[in-house]
Design a protein around this motif. Structure first.
Motif, PDB file in Angstrom:
ATOM      1  N   GLY A   1       0.642  -0.994  -0.550  1.00 53.42           N
ATOM      2  CA  GLY A   1       0.404   0.164   0.451  1.00 53.42           C
ATOM      3  C   GLY A   1       0.830   1.315   0.260  1.00 53.42           C
ATOM      4  O   GLY A   1       0.084   1.884  -0.217  1.00 53.42           O
ATOM      5  N   ALA A   2       1.978   0.864   0.726  1.00 51.33           N
ATOM      6  CA  ALA A   2       2.769   2.296   0.493  1.00 51.33           C
ATOM      7  C   ALA A   2       3.909   2.904  -0.378  1.00 51.33           C
ATOM      8  O   ALA A   2       3.525   4.092  -1.192  1.00 51.33           O
ATOM      9  CB  ALA A   2       4.042   2.389   1.927  1.00 51.33           C
ATOM     10  N   GLN A   3       4.128   1.587  -1.747  1.00 48.07           N
ATOM     11  CA  GLN A   3       4.691   1.477  -3.130  1.00 48.07           C
ATOM     12  C   GLN A   3       3.092   2.445  -3.371  1.00 48.07           C
ATOM     13  O   GLN A   3       3.816   3.169  -4.555  1.00 48.07           O
ATOM     14  CB  GLN A   3       4.832   0.761  -2.771  1.00 48.07           C
TER      15      GLN A   3
ATOM     16  N   ASN B   1       0.520   9.747  -5.352  1.00 49.55           N
ATOM     17  CA  ASN B   1       0.846  11.203  -4.939  1.00 49.55           C
ATOM     18  C   ASN B   1       2.536  11.462  -5.942  1.00 49.55           C
ATOM     19  O   ASN B   1       2.449  12.757  -6.377  1.00 49.55           O
ATOM     20  CB  ASN B   1       1.811  11.010  -3.277  1.00 49.55           C
ATOM     21  N   ASP B   2       2.736  10.613  -6.051  1.00 50.65           N
ATOM     22  CA  ASP B   2       3.555  11.057  -7.140  1.00 50.65           C
ATOM     23  C   ASP B   2       3.552  11.497  -9.017  1.00 50.65           C
ATOM     24  O   ASP B   2       4.154  12.331  -9.238  1.00 50.65           O
ATOM     25  CB  ASP B   2       5.579  10.893  -7.471  1.00 50.65           C
TER      26      ASP B   2
ATOM     27  N   LEU C   1      -6.801   1.478   1.407  1.00 45.44           N
ATOM     28  CA  LEU C   1      -6.553   2.338   0.803  1.00 45.44           C
ATOM     29  C   LEU C   1      -6.517   2.362  -0.429  1.00 45.44           C
ATOM     30  O   LEU C   1      -6.930   3.428  -1.439  1.00 45.44           O
ATOM     31  CB  LEU C   1      -5.455   0.297  -0.631  1.00 45.44           C
ATOM     32  N   LEU C   2      -8.578   1.795  -1.029  1.00 41.06           N
ATOM     33  CA  LEU C   2      -9.466   1.741  -2.013  1.00 41.06           C
ATOM     34  C   LEU C   2      -9.946   3.250  -1.768  1.00 41.06           C
ATOM     35  O   LEU C   2     -10.083   4.493  -2.826  1.00 41.06           O
ATOM     36  CB  LEU C   2     -10.248   1.120  -1.904  1.00 41.06           C
ATOM     37  N   ASP C   3      -9.781   4.055  -0.583  1.00 43.11           N
ATOM     38  CA  ASP C   3     -10.435   5.162  -0.234  1.00 43.11           C
ATOM     39  C   ASP C   3      -9.843   6.253  -0.357  1.00 43.11           C
ATOM     40  O   ASP C   3      -9.913   7.031  -1.377  1.00 43.11           O
ATOM     41  CB  ASP C   3     -10.804   5.473   1.300  1.00 43.11           C
ATOM     42  N   SER C   4      -8.423   6.132  -0.124  1.00 39.78           N
ATOM     43  CA  SER C   4      -7.577   7.314  -0.790  1.00 39.78           C
ATOM     44  C   SER C   4      -7.001   7.000  -2.522  1.00 39.78           C
ATOM     45  O   SER C   4      -6.873   7.710  -2.752  1.00 39.78           O
ATOM     46  CB  SER C   4      -6.033   6.803  -0.066  1.00 39.78           C
ATOM     47  N   ILE C   5      -6.913   5.483  -2.939  1.00 37.79           N
ATOM     48  CA  ILE C   5      -7.287   5.923  -4.644  1.00 37.79           C
ATOM     49  C   ILE C   5      -8.564   6.871  -4.487  1.00 37.79           C
ATOM     50  O   ILE C   5      -7.507   7.197  -5.993  1.00 37.79           O
ATOM     51  CB  ILE C   5      -7.098   4.543  -4.734  1.00 37.79           C
ATOM     52  N   LYS C   6      -9.255   6.344  -4.291  1.00 38.08           N
ATOM     53  CA  LYS C   6     -10.282   7.292  -5.098  1.00 38.08           C
ATOM     54  C   LYS C   6     -10.371   8.992  -4.785  1.00 38.08           C
ATOM     55  O   LYS C   6     -10.679   9.292  -5.711  1.00 38.08           O
ATOM     56  CB  LYS C   6     -11.986   6.812  -4.281  1.00 38.08           C
ATOM     57  N   VAL C   7      -9.582   8.885  -3.709  1.00 38.60           N
ATOM     58  CA  VAL C   7      -9.475  10.458  -3.560  1.00 38.60           C
ATOM     59  C   VAL C   7      -8.071  10.811  -4.344  1.00 38.60           C
ATOM     60  O   VAL C   7      -8.024  12.147  -5.400  1.00 38.60           O
ATOM     61  CB  VAL C   7      -9.072  10.690  -2.727  1.00 38.60           C
ATOM     62  N   LEU C   8      -7.075  10.450  -4.471  1.00 36.80           N
ATOM     63  CA  LEU C   8      -6.005  10.334  -5.522  1.00 36.80           C
ATOM     64  C   LEU C   8      -6.166  10.687  -6.816  1.00 36.80           C
ATOM     65  O   LEU C   8      -5.253  10.733  -7.581  1.00 36.80           O
ATOM     66  CB  LEU C   8      -4.522  10.194  -4.960  1.00 36.80           C
ATOM     67  N   SER C   9      -6.895   9.774  -7.603  1.00 32.98           N
ATOM     68  CA  SER C   9      -7.016   9.188  -8.554  1.00 32.98           C
ATOM     69  C   SER C   9      -7.995   8.653  -8.822  1.00 32.98           C
ATOM     70  O   SER C   9      -9.110   8.181  -9.039  1.00 32.98           O
ATOM     71  CB  SER C   9      -5.871   7.880  -9.093  1.00 32.98           C
TER      72      SER C   9
END
Length: 108
Positions: A35-37, A43-44, A65-73
């Motif tokens: 998940g960190a990778q 983010n990059d 991680l799905l929650d973060s993906i939906k925010v970042l992408s």
């Protein structure tokens, strides 16, 4: 839009297999084994494509991680892949977290 794929799975064999399959079909494939990778990559880089997400990662729960993906992408389609899923987990991923659902021919 380019055909982009992000594979997030902690199994090198699965990542290698999926990478070979989709690369041969013209996809630009990126991968992360944790998940960190995945979060560092998202983010990059601006990423708009398909995400294949394993629910069981060594450092973070796939649904978190799905929650973060939906925010970042937010424009990416997320497809859950797992050998350890349950029906309630799948419903949560689809109904409340925005994962992509494909109805297989074997379902009633």
């Amino acid at each position: 839009m380019d055909r982009k794929l992000l594979i997030i799975d902690d199994s090198p064999a699965i990542v290698e297999l999926l990478n070979a399959h989709f690369s041969e079909r013209g996809y630009l494939v990126h991968s992360a084994e944790s998940g960190a990778q995945a979060l560092t990559f998202l983010n990059d880089h601006y990423f708009e494509g398909v995400v294949l997400l394993d629910l069981k990662l060594p450092d973070i729960d796939g649904l978190e991680l799905l929650d973060s993906i939906k925010v970042l992408s937010p424009d990416s389609a997320v497809i859950i892949i797992t050998a350890h899923g349950t029906i309630p987990m799948a419903l949560d991923a689809i109904m409340t977290k925005g994962a992509f659902y494909v109805h297989s021919k074997g379902e009633d």
